[in-house]
Write a protein that holds these residues in place. Structure first.
Motif, PDB file in Angstrom:
ATOM      1  N   ASN A 131       0.850  -1.191   0.000  1.00 30.56           N
ATOM      2  CA  ASN A 131       0.000   0.000   0.000  1.00 30.56           C
ATOM      3  C   ASN A 131       0.887   1.243   0.000  1.00 30.56           C
ATOM      4  O   ASN A 131       1.668   1.467   0.926  1.00 30.56           O
ATOM      5  N   GLY A 132       0.755   2.069  -1.040  1.00 29.82           N
ATOM      6  CA  GLY A 132       1.627   3.226  -1.197  1.00 29.82           C
ATOM      7  C   GLY A 132       1.514   4.272  -0.110  1.00 29.82           C
ATOM      8  O   GLY A 132       2.358   5.176  -0.028  1.00 29.82           O
ATOM      9  N   LYS A 133       0.503   4.159   0.754  1.00 32.29           N
ATOM     10  CA  LYS A 133       0.349   5.123   1.844  1.00 32.29           C
ATOM     11  C   LYS A 133       1.266   4.820   3.028  1.00 32.29           C
ATOM     12  O   LYS A 133       1.449   5.664   3.907  1.00 32.29           O
ATOM     13  N   ILE A 134       1.828   3.625   3.067  1.00 31.30           N
ATOM     14  CA  ILE A 134       2.576   3.191   4.250  1.00 31.30           C
ATOM     15  C   ILE A 134       3.758   4.102   4.581  1.00 31.30           C
ATOM     16  O   ILE A 134       3.935   4.478   5.752  1.00 31.30           O
ATOM     17  N   PRO A 135       4.609   4.492   3.625  1.00 33.52           N
ATOM     18  CA  PRO A 135       5.725   5.376   4.007  1.00 33.52           C
ATOM     19  C   PRO A 135       5.255   6.658   4.690  1.00 33.52           C
ATOM     20  O   PRO A 135       5.870   7.109   5.662  1.00 33.52           O
ATOM     21  N   ARG A 136       4.153   7.226   4.205  1.00 40.05           N
ATOM     22  CA  ARG A 136       3.632   8.439   4.852  1.00 40.05           C
ATOM     23  C   ARG A 136       3.144   8.124   6.262  1.00 40.05           C
ATOM     24  O   ARG A 136       3.407   8.882   7.204  1.00 40.05           O
ATOM     25  N   PHE A 137       2.431   7.002   6.418  1.00 36.71           N
ATOM     26  CA  PHE A 137       1.976   6.613   7.750  1.00 36.71           C
ATOM     27  C   PHE A 137       3.167   6.465   8.702  1.00 36.71           C
ATOM     28  O   PHE A 137       3.114   6.888   9.856  1.00 36.71           O
ATOM     29  N   VAL A 138       4.245   5.854   8.204  1.00 37.78           N
ATOM     30  CA  VAL A 138       5.430   5.643   9.047  1.00 37.78           C
ATOM     31  C   VAL A 138       6.035   6.979   9.454  1.00 37.78           C
ATOM     32  O   VAL A 138       6.376   7.199  10.621  1.00 37.78           O
ATOM     33  N   ARG A 139       6.173   7.887   8.495  1.00 40.34           N
ATOM     34  CA  ARG A 139       6.734   9.205   8.822  1.00 40.34           C
ATOM     35  C   ARG A 139       5.868   9.935   9.838  1.00 40.34           C
ATOM     36  O   ARG A 139       6.380  10.557  10.777  1.00 40.34           O
ATOM     37  N   GLU A 140       4.552   9.859   9.664  1.00 37.65           N
ATOM     38  CA  GLU A 140       3.649  10.563  10.568  1.00 37.65           C
ATOM     39  C   GLU A 140       3.647   9.947  11.963  1.00 37.65           C
ATOM     40  O   GLU A 140       3.397  10.643  12.952  1.00 37.65           O
ATOM     41  N   THR A 141       3.923   8.649  12.043  1.00 45.46           N
ATOM     42  CA  THR A 141       3.998   7.998  13.350  1.00 45.46           C
ATOM     43  C   THR A 141       5.214   8.468  14.129  1.00 45.46           C
ATOM     44  O   THR A 141       5.227   8.447  15.361  1.00 45.46           O
ATOM     45  N   GLY A 142       6.253   8.930  13.412  1.00 47.63           N
ATOM     46  CA  GLY A 142       7.445   9.460  14.067  1.00 47.63           C
ATOM     47  C   GLY A 142       8.216   8.412  14.831  1.00 47.63           C
ATOM     48  O   GLY A 142       8.615   8.629  15.979  1.00 47.63           O
ATOM     49  N   LEU A 143       8.454   7.268  14.208  1.00 48.46           N
ATOM     50  CA  LEU A 143       9.140   6.169  14.890  1.00 48.46           C
ATOM     51  C   LEU A 143      10.551   6.571  15.291  1.00 48.46           C
ATOM     52  O   LEU A 143      11.341   7.007  14.466  1.00 48.46           O
ATOM     53  N   ASP A 144      10.857   6.407  16.563  1.00 47.84           N
ATOM     54  CA  ASP A 144      12.184   6.738  17.082  1.00 47.84           C
ATOM     55  C   ASP A 144      12.964   5.446  17.282  1.00 47.84           C
ATOM     56  O   ASP A 144      13.351   5.087  18.388  1.00 47.84           O
ATOM     57  N   MET A 145      13.170   4.731  16.192  1.00 50.52           N
ATOM     58  CA  MET A 145      13.891   3.468  16.249  1.00 50.52           C
ATOM     59  C   MET A 145      14.424   3.163  14.852  1.00 50.52           C
ATOM     60  O   MET A 145      13.971   3.744  13.863  1.00 50.52           O
ATOM     61  N   ALA A 146      15.403   2.275  14.776  1.00 50.29           N
ATOM     62  CA  ALA A 146      15.966   1.907  13.475  1.00 50.29           C
ATOM     63  C   ALA A 146      14.904   1.178  12.661  1.00 50.29           C
ATOM     64  O   ALA A 146      14.399   0.134  13.070  1.00 50.29           O
ATOM     65  N   THR A 147      14.574   1.745  11.506  1.00 56.07           N
ATOM     66  CA  THR A 147      13.471   1.228  10.704  1.00 56.07           C
ATOM     67  C   THR A 147      13.845   1.218   9.229  1.00 56.07           C
ATOM     68  O   THR A 147      14.340   2.217   8.709  1.00 56.07           O
ATOM     69  N   ASP A 148      13.616   0.100   8.567  1.00 57.87           N
ATOM     70  CA  ASP A 148      13.707   0.015   7.113  1.00 57.87           C
ATOM     71  C   ASP A 148      12.315  -0.268   6.577  1.00 57.87           C
ATOM     72  O   ASP A 148      11.608  -1.135   7.107  1.00 57.87           O
ATOM     73  N   VAL A 149      11.925   0.449   5.543  1.00 58.17           N
ATOM     74  CA  VAL A 149      10.597   0.313   4.952  1.00 58.17           C
ATOM     75  C   VAL A 149      10.784  -0.075   3.488  1.00 58.17           C
ATOM     76  O   VAL A 149      11.382   0.679   2.719  1.00 58.17           O
ATOM     77  N   LEU A 150      10.292  -1.253   3.107  1.00 53.45           N
ATOM     78  CA  LEU A 150      10.528  -1.778   1.764  1.00 53.45           C
ATOM     79  C   LEU A 150       9.235  -2.286   1.138  1.00 53.45           C
ATOM     80  O   LEU A 150       8.411  -2.900   1.824  1.00 53.45           O
ATOM     81  N   THR A 151       9.091  -2.061  -0.156  1.00 53.68           N
ATOM     82  CA  THR A 151       8.029  -2.738  -0.886  1.00 53.68           C
ATOM     83  C   THR A 151       8.369  -4.223  -0.989  1.00 53.68           C
ATOM     84  O   THR A 151       9.509  -4.638  -0.759  1.00 53.68           O
ATOM     85  N   THR A 152       7.378  -5.023  -1.343  1.00 54.94           N
ATOM     86  CA  THR A 152       7.618  -6.458  -1.497  1.00 54.94           C
ATOM     87  C   THR A 152       8.748  -6.717  -2.492  1.00 54.94           C
ATOM     88  O   THR A 152       9.618  -7.568  -2.262  1.00 54.94           O
TER      89      THR A 152
END
Length: 200
Positions: A131-152
Motif C-alpha cells: 500500500n503506497g500510503k505506508i511510508p507516509r503513515f510511518v513518517r507521521e507515526t514518528g518512529l524513534d527506532m531503526a526502521t527500514d521500509v521496503l516494498t515487497t
C-alpha cells in the motif's frame, strides 16, 4: 530505487497491509519473511482482512502460516498484534457483519507500532508493504527506532543480496503471474536515530 542504509540484520518484520502476505503466500514464499528477520508482526486487522474469505487466493496458506507461527516455541514466530482498531471493528461487526473500514489494517499496525516504540526504543524493525500510503503513515507515526521500509519487490531484492534467493526477479515474476496488479515499485526508506541520540 531510493537510497537505503545498511539493512538491519535480524529485525522484527512488520507487515502492515495484506498485499505482501497474499502475494508471498500465492508463490509459497512466506518463509522468506522469517529468513530475513526474526519474528513477524501482523496487526489483527490485517490478519482478518487476509483470511476473512478462505476462497480467495492465498487465504488458506496465510491462515496455516499464522496458526503455525503462533504455536509455542515456533521457530517461525508470528505475532498477531491486538489493536484498539481491531477491537472496535470486531465489535462493529457483531452489529453489522458487512462493516468495512478503509485502511484499517494499515492504521491498526501503525497504532501498535506507536505503542511498541514506547517500550522498545532500542529495537529495530523492517516494514514490508505494498500500500503506497505506508511510508507516509510511518513518517507521521514518528518512529524513534531503526526502521527500514521496503516494498515487497525491494524485500525480494534484499533477500537476493543476502543469498536467500538466487533471483529476486524470478520470484517477482512468479508474483506478477498470479497477481498482475501487485505494486511493482522497488522502493525503500530508512530511519536511523542520530548517533548522539543513541549514545545518550
Amino acid at each position: 530505487m531510493d537510497d537505503v542504509e545498511t539493512p538491519i540484520e535480524r529485525p522484527d518484520v512488520i507487515v502492515p497491509d495484506t498485499g505482501p502476505l497474499i502475494h508471498l503466500a500465492q508463490t509459497d514464499a512466506l518463509h522468506l519473511l522469517h529468513q530475513i528477520g526474526g519474528r513477524v508482526v501482523v496487526a489483527d486487522m490485517v490478519a482478518f482482512e487476509a483470511t476473512q474469505d478462505m476462497t480467495k487466493p492465498g487465504a488458506q496458506e496465510i491462515q496455516d502460516w499464522l496458526d503455525a507461527g503462533q504455536k509455542p516455541n515456533s521457530n517461525a514466530p508470528v505475532l498477531v498484534a491486538p489493536t484498539e482498531i481491531g477491537r472496535l471493528f470486531a465489535t462493529a461487526r457483531t452489529v453489522d457483519p458487512t462493516t468495512r473500514a478503509k485502511d484499517s489494517g494499515e492504521l491498526a499496525i501503525m497504532q501498535w507500532l506507536g505503542n511498541y516504540v514506547d517500550y522498545h526504543s532500542d529495537a529495530s524493525i523492517l516494514i514490508v508493504y505494498e500500500n503506497g500510503k505506508i511510508p507516509r503513515f510511518v513518517r507521521e507515526t514518528g518512529l524513534d527506532m531503526a526502521t527500514d521500509v521496503l516494498t515487497t519487490r525491494a524485500f525480494l531484492e534484499l533477500a537476493e543480496r543476502r543469498g536467500i534467493v538466487s533471483s529476486a526477479e524470478d520470484f517477482w515474476q512468479r508474483i506478477v503471474d498470479v497477481a498482475p496488479t501487485a505494486n511493482p515499485q522497488v522502493a525503500t526508506m530508512s530511519i536511523r536515530r542520530p548517533k548522539q541520540d543513541r549514545d545518550t
